[in-house]
Design a protein around this motif. Structure first.
Motif, PDB file in Angstrom:
ATOM      1  N   LEU A  32     -20.691 -46.368 -47.064  1.00  0.00           N
ATOM      2  CA  LEU A  32     -20.912 -45.573 -45.875  1.00  0.00           C
ATOM      3  C   LEU A  32     -22.334 -45.034 -45.898  1.00  0.00           C
ATOM      4  CD1 LEU A  32     -19.281 -44.523 -43.443  1.00  0.00           C
ATOM      5  CD2 LEU A  32     -18.764 -42.507 -44.778  1.00  0.00           C
ATOM      6  N   LYS A  33     -23.049 -45.215 -44.798  1.00  0.00           N
ATOM      7  CA  LYS A  33     -24.407 -44.706 -44.676  1.00  0.00           C
ATOM      8  C   LYS A  33     -24.493 -43.926 -43.375  1.00  0.00           C
ATOM      9  CE  LYS A  33     -29.199 -46.068 -44.204  1.00  0.00           C
ATOM     10  NZ  LYS A  33     -30.142 -47.182 -44.115  1.00  0.00           N
ATOM     11  N   PHE A  34     -24.979 -42.698 -43.448  1.00  0.00           N
ATOM     12  CA  PHE A  34     -25.110 -41.880 -42.246  1.00  0.00           C
ATOM     13  C   PHE A  34     -26.390 -42.218 -41.519  1.00  0.00           C
ATOM     14  CE2 PHE A  34     -22.304 -39.319 -44.898  1.00  0.00           C
ATOM     15  CZ  PHE A  34     -21.245 -39.208 -44.026  1.00  0.00           C
ATOM     16  N   GLY A  44     -37.581 -36.044 -33.376  1.00  0.00           N
ATOM     17  CA  GLY A  44     -38.763 -36.347 -34.154  1.00  0.00           C
ATOM     18  C   GLY A  44     -38.513 -36.400 -35.648  1.00  0.00           C
ATOM     19  N   GLY A  45     -37.342 -35.979 -36.060  1.00  0.00           N
ATOM     20  CA  GLY A  45     -37.012 -35.944 -37.474  1.00  0.00           C
ATOM     21  C   GLY A  45     -36.161 -37.123 -37.894  1.00  0.00           C
ATOM     22  N   ALA A  46     -35.739 -37.072 -39.137  1.00  0.00           N
ATOM     23  CA  ALA A  46     -34.862 -38.108 -39.672  1.00  0.00           C
ATOM     24  C   ALA A  46     -33.496 -37.995 -38.997  1.00  0.00           C
ATOM     25  CB  ALA A  46     -34.731 -37.951 -41.179  1.00  0.00           C
ATOM     26  N   ALA A  47     -32.986 -39.115 -38.529  1.00  0.00           N
ATOM     27  CA  ALA A  47     -31.726 -39.115 -37.779  1.00  0.00           C
ATOM     28  C   ALA A  47     -30.551 -38.524 -38.564  1.00  0.00           C
ATOM     29  CB  ALA A  47     -31.405 -40.525 -37.303  1.00  0.00           C
ATOM     30  N   PRO A  48     -30.418 -38.770 -39.883  1.00  0.00           N
ATOM     31  CA  PRO A  48     -29.289 -38.169 -40.585  1.00  0.00           C
ATOM     32  C   PRO A  48     -29.313 -36.646 -40.604  1.00  0.00           C
ATOM     33  CG  PRO A  48     -30.157 -39.989 -41.851  1.00  0.00           C
ATOM     34  CD  PRO A  48     -31.132 -39.717 -40.734  1.00  0.00           C
ATOM     35  N   SER A  49     -30.435 -36.043 -40.278  1.00  0.00           N
ATOM     36  CA  SER A  49     -30.546 -34.587 -40.263  1.00  0.00           C
ATOM     37  C   SER A  49     -30.412 -33.992 -38.867  1.00  0.00           C
ATOM     38  CB  SER A  49     -31.899 -34.169 -40.861  1.00  0.00           C
ATOM     39  OG  SER A  49     -31.998 -34.609 -42.196  1.00  0.00           O
ATOM     40  N   ALA A  50     -30.216 -34.812 -37.861  1.00  0.00           N
ATOM     41  CA  ALA A  50     -30.148 -34.325 -36.478  1.00  0.00           C
ATOM     42  C   ALA A  50     -28.770 -33.769 -36.163  1.00  0.00           C
ATOM     43  CB  ALA A  50     -30.464 -35.463 -35.518  1.00  0.00           C
ATOM     44  N   LEU A  51     -28.730 -32.795 -35.273  1.00  0.00           N
ATOM     45  CA  LEU A  51     -27.473 -32.232 -34.816  1.00  0.00           C
ATOM     46  C   LEU A  51     -27.023 -32.967 -33.561  1.00  0.00           C
ATOM     47  CD1 LEU A  51     -25.265 -30.080 -35.037  1.00  0.00           C
ATOM     48  CD2 LEU A  51     -26.705 -28.601 -33.635  1.00  0.00           C
ATOM     49  N   LEU A  52     -25.844 -33.555 -33.618  1.00  0.00           N
ATOM     50  CA  LEU A  52     -25.190 -34.178 -32.463  1.00  0.00           C
ATOM     51  C   LEU A  52     -23.965 -33.354 -32.146  1.00  0.00           C
ATOM     52  CD1 LEU A  52     -25.306 -37.898 -33.640  1.00  0.00           C
ATOM     53  CD2 LEU A  52     -26.946 -36.713 -32.182  1.00  0.00           C
ATOM     54  N   ALA A  81     -35.731 -48.024 -35.658  1.00  0.00           N
ATOM     55  CA  ALA A  81     -35.522 -48.768 -36.902  1.00  0.00           C
ATOM     56  C   ALA A  81     -36.018 -48.004 -38.131  1.00  0.00           C
ATOM     57  CB  ALA A  81     -36.208 -50.128 -36.821  1.00  0.00           C
ATOM     58  N   ASP A  82     -36.999 -47.123 -37.937  1.00  0.00           N
ATOM     59  CA  ASP A  82     -37.497 -46.340 -39.076  1.00  0.00           C
ATOM     60  C   ASP A  82     -36.668 -45.079 -39.331  1.00  0.00           C
ATOM     61  OD1 ASP A  82     -38.308 -44.683 -37.010  1.00  0.00           O
ATOM     62  OD2 ASP A  82     -40.426 -44.672 -37.559  1.00  0.00           O
ATOM     63  N   GLY A  83     -35.565 -44.903 -38.579  1.00  0.00           N
ATOM     64  CA  GLY A  83     -34.637 -43.803 -38.835  1.00  0.00           C
ATOM     65  C   GLY A  83     -34.970 -42.492 -38.160  1.00  0.00           C
ATOM     66  N   ARG A  84     -35.887 -42.493 -37.201  1.00  0.00           N
ATOM     67  CA  ARG A  84     -36.238 -41.278 -36.462  1.00  0.00           C
ATOM     68  C   ARG A  84     -35.376 -41.171 -35.214  1.00  0.00           C
ATOM     69  NH1 ARG A  84     -38.511 -38.233 -39.915  1.00  0.00           N
ATOM     70  NH2 ARG A  84     -40.468 -38.939 -40.781  1.00  0.00           N
ATOM     71  N   ILE A  85     -35.042 -39.936 -34.846  1.00  0.00           N
ATOM     72  CA  ILE A  85     -34.228 -39.706 -33.655  1.00  0.00           C
ATOM     73  C   ILE A  85     -35.018 -38.895 -32.638  1.00  0.00           C
ATOM     74  CG2 ILE A  85     -33.143 -37.610 -34.563  1.00  0.00           C
ATOM     75  CD1 ILE A  85     -30.518 -38.594 -33.167  1.00  0.00           C
ATOM     76  N   ASN A  86     -34.856 -39.251 -31.369  1.00  0.00           N
ATOM     77  CA  ASN A  86     -35.478 -38.519 -30.266  1.00  0.00           C
ATOM     78  C   ASN A  86     -34.560 -38.555 -29.062  1.00  0.00           C
ATOM     79  OD1 ASN A  86     -38.272 -37.561 -30.889  1.00  0.00           O
ATOM     80  ND2 ASN A  86     -38.434 -39.678 -31.576  1.00  0.00           N
ATOM     81  N   THR A  87     -34.677 -37.553 -28.210  1.00  0.00           N
ATOM     82  CA  THR A  87     -33.984 -37.547 -26.929  1.00  0.00           C
ATOM     83  C   THR A  87     -34.811 -38.372 -25.956  1.00  0.00           C
ATOM     84  OG1 THR A  87     -33.018 -35.374 -27.304  1.00  0.00           O
ATOM     85  CG2 THR A  87     -33.225 -36.092 -25.009  1.00  0.00           C
ATOM     86  N   ILE A  88     -34.171 -39.368 -25.320  1.00  0.00           N
ATOM     87  CA  ILE A  88     -34.899 -40.128 -24.311  1.00  0.00           C
ATOM     88  C   ILE A  88     -34.557 -39.656 -22.898  1.00  0.00           C
ATOM     89  CG2 ILE A  88     -35.174 -42.156 -25.758  1.00  0.00           C
ATOM     90  CD1 ILE A  88     -33.117 -43.479 -23.696  1.00  0.00           C
ATOM     91  N   ALA A  89     -33.406 -38.970 -22.738  1.00  0.00           N
ATOM     92  CA  ALA A  89     -33.041 -38.466 -21.412  1.00  0.00           C
ATOM     93  C   ALA A  89     -32.110 -37.279 -21.541  1.00  0.00           C
ATOM     94  CB  ALA A  89     -32.367 -39.558 -20.587  1.00  0.00           C
TER      95      ALA A  89
END
Length: 190
Positions: A32-34, A44-52, A81-89
């Motif tokens: 399992l990989k988050f 702008g941060g690492a996706a595994p650290s983002a709050l959803l 692909a580099d694991g960064r998360i951002n809001t697009i909309a």
């Protein structure tokens, strides 16, 4: 739960976890990989650290980006692909479902409306006005309820789960009921 390419599985659960299970060994076939969701570092941060908050759909594009429908935050989030998360909309309603269309746009259902969201995050109505109407005709006017599901065919026609019906919105904007009535129930397969 959604299925991704190359045998990866995305698991959606409650407040915040998006994971994948991939084959590892014969005796222990999965790990399992988050991808997103444990701490609140955000865009702008690492996706595994983002709050959803209540993610309900996840789709990938041909470039390998993962798009997450972050329901209670009323956003579409993109994990690169580099694991960064951002809001697009940011969405004007609480969304229900999301699919990637053959045109490369995302389609998101909500109350009385389907939005077409470009990869750059530009929102445009694909069907409905946000007001309740209950007639077939022009897709711009006729979506009637909180849309629970959406599918697209290879031509780009939309299929919507709308108030106990399946409705089709064609690429020229016409809408018609494919199956069901506004009444719930079962009357046989005659």
């Amino acid at each position: 739960m959604g299925r991704l390419s190359r045998g990866r599985l995305v698991l959606l659960y409650g407040l915040a976890l998006i994971s994948k299970a991939s084959a590892q060994t014969a005796s222990y076939p999965y790990y399992l990989k988050f991808f997103a969701g444990t701490f609140a570092l955000g865009d702008g941060g690492a996706a595994p650290s983002a709050l959803l908050w209540d993610p309900s759909a996840a789709v990938t594009d041909p470039a390998g980006n993962l798009y997450i429908l972050d329901v209670s935050n009323m956003r579409i989030r993109k994990v690169t692909a580099d694991g960064r998360i951002n809001t697009i909309a940011s969405l004007p309603f609480v969304p229900g479902d999301m699919k990637l269309g053959p045109d490369g746009n995302l389609y998101v259902t909500g109350v009385g409306q389907v939005l077409k969201v470009s990869p750059a995050g530009v929102l445009r109505a694909a069907a409905g006005t946000g007001a309740f109407r209950d007639v077939d005709g022009s897709g711009a006017l006729t979506v009637s309820d909180y849309l629970m599901g959406i599918a697209l065919d290879s031509a780009g026609d939309l299929y919507l789960i709308d108030n106990n019906r399946v409705r089709m919105v064609t690429t020229d904007g016409g809408m018609r009921t494919i199956a069901g009535t506004a009444s719930a129930g079962y009357n046989g397969d005659n």
